[in-house]
Design an enzyme around this catalytic site. Structure first.
Site, PDB file in Angstrom:
ATOM      1  N   ASP A  60      25.596  28.413 -47.179  1.00  0.00           N
ATOM      2  CA  ASP A  60      26.456  28.972 -46.140  1.00  0.00           C
ATOM      3  C   ASP A  60      27.828  28.306 -46.124  1.00  0.00           C
ATOM      4  OD1 ASP A  60      24.554  30.729 -45.238  1.00  0.00           O
ATOM      5  OD2 ASP A  60      23.874  29.461 -43.583  1.00  0.00           O
ATOM      6  N   TYR A 124      17.197  19.796 -50.872  1.00  0.00           N
ATOM      7  CA  TYR A 124      18.341  19.708 -49.962  1.00  0.00           C
ATOM      8  C   TYR A 124      18.356  18.337 -49.302  1.00  0.00           C
ATOM      9  CZ  TYR A 124      19.442  24.690 -50.235  1.00  0.00           C
ATOM     10  OH  TYR A 124      19.826  25.945 -50.675  1.00  0.00           O
TER      11      TYR A 124
END
Length: 299
Positions: A60, A124
């Site tokens: 994002d 992540y």
């Protein structure tokens, strides 16, 4: 005489602060994605067909990547041989017009290789900071790279206990944001960790006595839309004492994304895509920990 098309796997990194995510933004909008700059640089390769990057992992706006991956096809003109992978990576970096993007490494891959579907693992990293009452007090060089919590400490033991409830194969609907393109909400979280991080080199010595950094890591083959940021927000709530570890299990089992705590989404700027692995393909690539096929040569 025509030349053969060559497919490459490239690993690249970026600071996501100035981008509207990794995906290209098409049309007349002012927002741009990392992919826009990569494909603009690839235009200088003079491929017969326009070069398109197929991104492994969508990120994002504001999210960073220590290592993302993509595949692309290049067909040189006039029967010229394919670029070596090193030349391709160097050419892309030479023509990249944004200083916050860098191609780390490239490999020749088979024509049917797919950067998204062939990935066997994605990790992540989420960075937190405590001991800084106001975000404006944090070093300028860290402000877009971590989530500053208005707390002096975190109950890391409780966070680790809560994280244990997320490990394994579950329906993660409770941690999925609307708009996810994924069909099934079932994912397997292979690893989740919560640990203190070393003192940042970008924090002044007199400040480093107060400020503590923390790292959360999540590994899975794939994630739902904003799953990592939602899980992070819930674990932070546990660390701050707003939730008990056992409540995380209840949230997970509820499969309800609209509950009070699971609606919270950690800020984008603390999140990094750390690695994309192609583990069944053989050896490890030292620069960023990628695994790729033994027969995939940089040459």
């Amino acid at each position: 005489m025509g030349s053969a098309r060559a497919r490459y796997l490239v690993f690249f990194q970026y600071l996501g602060t100035e981008f509207n995510g990794v995906a290209a933004v098409r049309g007349a909008q002012r927002a741009v994605g990392v992919q826009n700059f990569l494909e603009e640089a690839a235009e200088r390769l003079n491929s017969v067909e326009p070069v398109k990057f197929t991104i492994s992992s969508r990120t994002d706006a504001g999210v960073h990547a220590l290592s993302n991956a993509a595949h692309l096809d290049v067909q040189r003109r006039n029967g010229l041989p394919p670029f070596s992978a090193e030349v391709l990576a160097e050419a892309l970096n030479t023509h990249l017009r944004h200083p916050a993007i860098r191609v780390v490494q490239a490999f020749r891959v088979p024509d049917d290789f797919h950067a998204r579907f062939a990935a066997t693992s994605r990790t992540y990293l989420y960075r937190l900071a405590t001991g800084c009452p106001r975000p404006g007090q944090l070093s300028l060089f860290e402000r877009n790279l971590c989530w500053v919590l208005r707390s002096d400490s975190l109950d890391v033991t409780a966070m680790q206990e809560a994280a244990g409830h997320l490990l394994g194969t579950h329906d993660f609907s409770a941690f999925q944001s609307a708009g996810s393109p994924s069909g099934s909400p079932v994912r397997t979280l292979r690893q989740v960790s919560v640990s203190p991080s070393p003192t940042s080199p970008f924090v002044l010595p007199e400040e480093s006595r107060k400020v503590q950094f923390w790292s959360l890591e999540f590994e899975s083959q794939s994630f739902l839309y904003r799953q990592v940021r939602r899980m992070t927000a819930v674990l932070v709530a546990v660390g701050l004492g707003a939730l008990a570890p056992t409540q995380v299990k209840a949230i997970l089992e509820s499969r309800d994304p609209l509950g009070k705590y699971q609606q919270q989404v950690a800020p984008a700027h603390g999140l990094f895509l750390k690695s994309v692995l192609y583990g069944d393909l053989g050896k490890s690539c030292p620069p960023a920990g990628h695994r790729v096929q033994k027969h995939l040569s940089p040459h």
